[in-house]
Design an enzyme around this catalytic site. Structure first.
Site, PDB file in Angstrom:
ATOM      1  CG  ASP A 136       0.657   3.122  -1.524  1.00  0.00           C
ATOM      2  OD1 ASP A 136       0.929   2.932  -2.725  1.00  0.00           O
ATOM      3  OD2 ASP A 136       0.463   4.248  -1.044  1.00  0.00           O
TER       4      ASP A 136
ATOM      5  CG  ASP B 295       6.130   5.622  -4.139  1.00  0.00           C
ATOM      6  OD1 ASP B 295       7.072   4.811  -4.146  1.00  0.00           O
ATOM      7  OD2 ASP B 295       5.667   6.141  -5.175  1.00  0.00           O
TER       8      ASP B 295
END
Length: 186
Positions: free
Chosen positions: A7, A9
Site C-alpha cells: 500500500d 499511504d
C-alpha cells in the site's frame, strides 16, 4: 518470482492531512524507501496497489498523481530502489467498483500481470482494507504499525477486522529485517 505488493499511504509515506494531493504533500516514512531498496536487492519485485479516490472526486487530476509518483520514483532511485509498477483505483468511494480495496480487483490484476502464485506474494499495508483485498490470493499478509496502524503494538494481538494469518511488524524496515533472517527455500 518474489512479488511484494505494498500500500502507499501510511506504508511508504506519511498520511498527510486527509490525502496526498500534490508532489509537495508526499513525504516518505523514515526508512521506508531504504526498505524497498533492500527488498529489490533481495530479488523482490515491488508493486504498489493504492486507492486514489481523490481522482474520482475531482480533487486532483491524473497529471498530479503522475507527479507524486515521479517524486517517489526519483527518491527510490537515489537509494538504489525501484517500484516496478503502480496500480491504482481512481474511483470515489460511492462508485461501487471492483478495484477499490477492500475489493480484490487490484490484487487480482497484479497477480495476473506478474503470473505469481499466492505463496510467492508478500502483501504489506497499514490498514485492514489493503490486506482484506489480498486475503483470497493465498499471499503472505503483513501489517506495519505505521500510518493508520501507528497506534498498534506489533507484539499484541491484532484487533478485529484484520484477515486471519496477518503478521504485524513495527515498520516496513522491520518486516524486511525479518525476511532477511529467514532461511532460503531449498
Amino acid at each position: 518470482m518474489k512479488l511484494a505488493i505494498l500500500d502507499r499511504d501510511g506504508t511508504l509515506n506519511a498520511l498527510g492531512d486527509g490525502f496526498i494531493a500534490s508532489a509537495a504533500d508526499w513525504t516518505p516514512l523514515p526508512g521506508a524507501l531504504e526498505a524497498v531498496a533492500r527488498l529489490n536487492h533481495g530479488g523482490w519485485h515491488v508493486v504498489l496497489a493504492t486507492n486514489q479516490p481523490g481522482l474520482g472526486r475531482g480533487l486532483f487530476d491524473a497529471q498530479t498523481l503522475v507527479a507524486i509518483h515521479a517524486k517517489m520514483h526519483r527518491q527510490l532511485a537515489a537509494l538504489g530502489g525501484r517500484i516496478d509498477a503502480v496500480f491504482y483505483c481512481p474511483h470515489a468511494e460511492t462508485e461501487g467498483c471492483n478495484c477499490r480495496k477492500p475489493a480484490p480487483g487490484l490484487m487480482e490484476q497484479i497477480r495476473e500481470r506478474y503470473g505469481a502464485d499466492g505463496d510467492e506474494i508478500l502483501v504489506v499495508g497499514s490498514c485492514p482494507a489493503h490486506l482484506q483485498a489480498a486475503s483470497e490470493l493465498g499471499a503472505q499478509l503483513h501489517m506495519v504499525c505505521t500510518g493508520r496502524s501507528a497506534h498498534l503494538d506489533p507484539l499484541q494481538p491484532l484487533p478485529p477486522g484484520w484477515p486471519p494469518g496477518t503478521r504485524a511488524h513495527a515498520s516496513l524496515g522491520d518486516l524486511v529485517d525479518s525476511i532477511a533472517t529467514q532461511p532460503a527455500p531449498p
